[in-house]
Design an enzyme around this catalytic site. Structure first.
Site, short mmCIF file in Angstrom:
data_model
loop_
_atom_site.label_atom_id
_atom_site.label_comp_id
_atom_site.label_asym_id
_atom_site.label_seq_id
_atom_site.Cartn_x
_atom_site.Cartn_y
_atom_site.Cartn_z
N HIS A 77 -8.62 -5.31 -3.59
CA HIS A 77 -6.97 -6.01 -3.66
C HIS A 77 -6.43 -6.47 -4.99
CE1 HIS A 77 -7.39 -7.60 0.72
NE2 HIS A 77 -7.94 -6.37 0.64
N GLU A 79 -5.08 -8.58 -6.13
CA GLU A 79 -5.19 -10.35 -7.44
C GLU A 79 -6.41 -10.17 -7.62
OE1 GLU A 79 -3.42 -10.69 -3.02
OE2 GLU A 79 -4.65 -9.16 -3.70
N CYS A 105 -4.79 -12.87 0.71
CA CYS A 105 -5.44 -12.28 2.26
C CYS A 105 -6.71 -14.15 1.62
CB CYS A 105 -6.17 -11.10 2.03
SG CYS A 105 -7.57 -11.12 0.95
N CYS A 108 -8.52 -13.45 -1.22
CA CYS A 108 -8.35 -13.64 -2.55
C CYS A 108 -7.91 -15.00 -2.09
CB CYS A 108 -6.83 -12.70 -2.64
SG CYS A 108 -8.00 -10.76 -2.96
#
Length: 148
Positions: A77, A79, A105, A108
């Protein structure tokens, strides 16, 4: 018209997202402290592995809904990549703000909390209410904001 600081960094996150190799969501993240960019990241396959753009999306092929079964996705991801890049380059992100094109999410969110990021601004929602609950419980300031 001159954009606000938050709009400025959210727009930069949207430019970073253009590097994404994900077929579902192009996500970009920018970590900022004292109005200075510390790190950026976008979602895509781990270093030196084939990208979904090239080999297809296993989540699409198996009709896995957004927000579920993260472990099956080959992508890292945005992040996560921004936090990893800061670590690789020895840049402290403690007390920073993370700007993202999408809501984090749960995976993260946990990483953001442990990285001691204090504020998260995002544009697009994501089907993961638990992530927002975790961030609130950890007293991370969160805000969804449209880019003006």
């Amino acid at each position: 018209m001159r954009p606000s600081i938050d709009d400025y960094f959210l727009e930069i996150a949207s430019v970073v997202a253009k590097r994404s190799t994900c077929l579902r969501n192009q996500v970009g993240a920018v970590i900022v402290k004292d109005k200075r960019i510390l790190s950026t990241g976008y979602n895509g396959a781990p270093r030196d592995l084939e990208h979904c753009l090239d080999i297809g999306c296993i989540r699409e092929q198996n009709d896995i809904p957004s927000g579920e079964r993260h472990e099956l996705c080959r992508g890292v991801h945005a992040e996560q990549n921004a936090i990893i890049q800061a670590a690789i380059h020895g840049v402290s992100i403690e007390g920073s703000t993370l700007y993202s094109t999408h809501q984090p999410c749960i995976l993260c969110a946990k990483i953001i909390i442990n990285a001691n990021i204090r504020r998260v601004l995002f544009v697009n929602s994501y089907p993961d209410d638990d992530a927002l609950k975790f961030l609130r419980q950890a007293k991370v300031e969160i805000e969804q904001k449209a880019i003006d």
